[in-house]
Design an enzyme around this catalytic site. Structure first.
Site, PDB file in Angstrom:
ATOM      1  N   GLY A 266       0.559   5.220  -0.394  1.00  0.00           N
ATOM      2  CA  GLY A 266      -0.871   5.469  -0.222  1.00  0.00           C
ATOM      3  C   GLY A 266      -1.562   6.117  -1.397  1.00  0.00           C
ATOM      4  O   GLY A 266      -2.760   6.418  -1.322  1.00  0.00           O
TER       5      GLY A 266
ATOM      6  N   CYS B 195       5.292  -0.613 -12.161  1.00  0.00           N
ATOM      7  CA  CYS B 195       5.732   0.574 -12.899  1.00  0.00           C
ATOM      8  C   CYS B 195       7.058   0.287 -13.589  1.00  0.00           C
ATOM      9  O   CYS B 195       7.950   1.139 -13.650  1.00  0.00           O
ATOM     10  CB  CYS B 195       5.841   1.787 -11.966  1.00  0.00           C
ATOM     11  SG  CYS B 195       6.957   1.557 -10.563  1.00  0.00           S
TER      12      CYS B 195
ATOM     13  N   LYS C 153      -2.501   4.861  -4.334  1.00  0.00           N
ATOM     14  CA  LYS C 153      -3.596   4.023  -4.823  1.00  0.00           C
ATOM     15  C   LYS C 153      -4.572   3.683  -3.701  1.00  0.00           C
ATOM     16  O   LYS C 153      -5.779   3.555  -3.937  1.00  0.00           O
ATOM     17  CB  LYS C 153      -3.022   2.764  -5.476  1.00  0.00           C
ATOM     18  CG  LYS C 153      -2.130   3.075  -6.688  1.00  0.00           C
ATOM     19  CD  LYS C 153      -1.476   1.832  -7.245  1.00  0.00           C
ATOM     20  CE  LYS C 153      -0.497   2.182  -8.357  1.00  0.00           C
ATOM     21  NZ  LYS C 153       0.672   2.957  -7.863  1.00  0.00           N
TER      22      LYS C 153
ATOM     23  N   ALA D 124       0.774  -1.239   0.000  1.00  0.00           N
ATOM     24  CA  ALA D 124       0.000   0.000   0.000  1.00  0.00           C
ATOM     25  C   ALA D 124       0.808   1.293   0.000  1.00  0.00           C
ATOM     26  O   ALA D 124       0.381   2.279  -0.597  1.00  0.00           O
ATOM     27  CB  ALA D 124      -0.957   0.006   1.189  1.00  0.00           C
ATOM     28  N   ALA D 125       1.935   1.347   0.714  1.00  0.00           N
ATOM     29  CA  ALA D 125       2.658   2.620   0.835  1.00  0.00           C
ATOM     30  C   ALA D 125       3.173   3.080  -0.531  1.00  0.00           C
ATOM     31  O   ALA D 125       3.505   2.258  -1.371  1.00  0.00           O
ATOM     32  CB  ALA D 125       3.815   2.468   1.817  1.00  0.00           C
TER      33      ALA D 125
ATOM     34  N   ASP E  21       0.048  -3.998  -6.356  1.00  0.00           N
ATOM     35  CA  ASP E  21       0.939  -3.075  -7.060  1.00  0.00           C
ATOM     36  C   ASP E  21       2.346  -3.415  -6.573  1.00  0.00           C
ATOM     37  O   ASP E  21       2.835  -2.857  -5.602  1.00  0.00           O
ATOM     38  CB  ASP E  21       0.564  -1.624  -6.751  1.00  0.00           C
ATOM     39  CG  ASP E  21       1.367  -0.646  -7.588  1.00  0.00           C
ATOM     40  OD1 ASP E  21       1.381  -0.790  -8.818  1.00  0.00           O
ATOM     41  OD2 ASP E  21       2.001   0.256  -6.999  1.00  0.00           O
TER      42      ASP E  21
END
Length: 485
Positions: free
Chosen positions: A125, A243, A127, A122-123, A190
């Protein structure tokens, strides 16, 4: 954003040449030296799009344009004074600075307000806060982050954007399925990656990138992806994104799970130009289904290079692990401390009981936390934090209203308001100081500070002034006052 001055390494140029050709690799080298185009995502839970566009233009000279097909996205057309990250609107969570490509994985995942959603990595944050926004701060969002130093920035951004339907979980992503087997409706992975798509923003990638590192990353990515599949409900949706531009971390990663796990690729429709996943490259031939994945070419999108795949789980594979217990549901009961805090918020700030009853709460060491009413995010609680702290009680039982609470309940606050028109006074407030105006004389108790119709935060009246309770974490940010020299 500043231009990247670090040239691409020979390792990177060689890899990209093999994948895309010499002409593309040369143009990408040039592109990474250009200044990135800035985008923001406005927070529809806190502001209106038109109002934000106008306030940034008139107050700071920041001009924005809308982006077709991507909700909440605005392109920065002009920001000569580089104020984008220094506005009051930014520090109070009215918008988030985020690349256009980064907004696409949440858009593909399409979380719904009544669902259980996991952001596995998550970090910082970006998304996560977009997922919460798309869920309208409802349902159950679990934001997982294993690195301790990154949990802090994740917490900071969830608080700044007033997210209260989320729990922060600090756990190795590969272990999540052991605690949450077939639990989530939607999962975003992600994944940590080699970053070849963000060289324009992070040129330092060139100093460490090599193909040996890719092998280490793919080992981690595969464990995360498999854990996510196991934690997903049958029929649920999983979005895997990176990415980077390598096939090892993208198409080959997806290819590795297609035959071993009950998942199938779904078509992905994006609002920006993209290309299909590579099913053939060099001597490698993959499952033709990987063409349903989408690649974002940074030279085409004029944003970061990204890879997005959307998977659906086709059948159950549940094996009840030792950590799993269906009896340990999260319960919310209003103890006397919570009841007292809510009564004081109603009395002091005029927020009706009906509004306060539309949320759930829990108390921890005299701190009062707000949670979405329909939270159902777990049958155990190893969370670093759940919901958002909105208030506390001191040792005498007196209410200490928190800035988070004031911003969430801003539309419903009718009492205890201190209006301020002075930019200098607001600057003092944001720095944590004592505001002294004619309106602060002879007033007692607590209040919320309102500036140009927007509630910024809370404070308490002291002798002749108003002592700021603006959060310490936010005071570290550089603020440029609107129309101030």
């Amino acid at each position: 954003m500043k231009k990247n001055t670090i040239p691409l390494s020979e390792n990177i140029i060689s890899y990209l040449t093999q994948l895309y050709g010499e002409d593309w690799a040369g143009r990408y080298c040039t592109y990474t030296g250009d200044a990135p185009i800035d985008y923001i995502r406005y927070n529809s839970e806190k502001t209106e799009k038109a109002a934000l566009i106008e306030s940034l233009k008139t107050g700071y000279g920041i001009e924005l344009s809308e982006v077709d097909g991507i909700p909440y996205a605005l392109r920065v057309v002009l920001d000569e004074k580089r104020n984008l990250g220094k506005t009051i609107e930014h520090i109070t969570g009215n918008y988030y600075i985020q690349s256009l490509s980064s907004m696409l994985p949440p858009l593909v995942l399409d979380p719904q307000p009544d669902e259980r959603v996991l952001d596995m990595c998550a970090a910082p944050g970006s998304k996560t806060t977009m997922l919460a926004q798309m869920m309208h701060n409802k349902g159950s969002l679990v934001a997982n982050e294993i690195q301790h130093n990154r949990v802090g920035i994740l917490t900071f951004n969830l608080e700044r954007m007033s997210v209260f339907n989320a729990a922060i979980l600090k756990m190795p992503g590969e272990q999540i399925a052991s605690f949450y087997p077939e639990f989530f409706d939607r999962i975003l992975v992600d994944a940590p990656c080699s970053g070849l798509g963000i060289l324009q923003k992070k040129g330092e990638v060139s100093s460490w990138w090599n193909e040996e590192l890719i092998k280490k990353l793919t080992f981690i990515q595969q464990k995360l992806l498999i854990s996510a599949i196991k934690a997903l409900k049958p029929g649920g949706t999983l979005v895997y994104s990176t990415c980077t531009l390598t096939t090892e971390e993208n198409e080959e990663m997806i290819n590795s799970v297609l035959t071993s796990y009950p998942v199938e690729l779904q078509e992905v429709t994006l609002p920006v130009e993209s290309s299909t996943g590579f099913s053939e490259f060099g001597q490698k031939v993959l499952n033709s289904e990987v063409r349903k994945c989408r690649r974002l070419d940074p030279l085409v999108t004029k944003s970061e290079g990204f890879f997005v795949a959307k998977l659906q789980k086709t059948e159950s594979m549940e094996r009840t692990p030792k950590h799993f217990s269906r009896e340990r549901q999260t319960k919310f009961t209003r103890n006397p401390l919570i009841k007292k805090a809510l009564e004081m918020i109603e009395q002091l700030f005029g927020v009706s009981a009906d509004i306060l009853d539309s949320y759930d709460y829990y108390e921890r060491a005299l701190d009062i936390f707000m949670v979405s009413k329909d939270w159902d995010g777990g049958f155990f609680t190893p969370h670093s934090r759940l919901g958002l702290k909105i208030a506390a009680l001191d040792k005498y039982g007196n209410l200490i209203f928190h800035t988070n609470g004031a911003q969430i309940l801003a539309k419903h606050i009718t009492n205890g308001i201190l209006d301020c028109d002075s930019t200098e006074s607001v600057r003092i407030y944001l720095d944590g100081g004592i505001v002294k105006t004619a309106d602060t004389i002879n007033r007692k108790g607590q209040a919320v500070l309102r500036f140009k119709g927007k509630i910024l935060g809370t404070g308490v009246f002291v002798q002749g002034g108003f002592k700021s309770r603006f959060p310490r974490a936010l005071r570290t940010q550089t603020i440029t006052m609107a129309n101030a020299e």
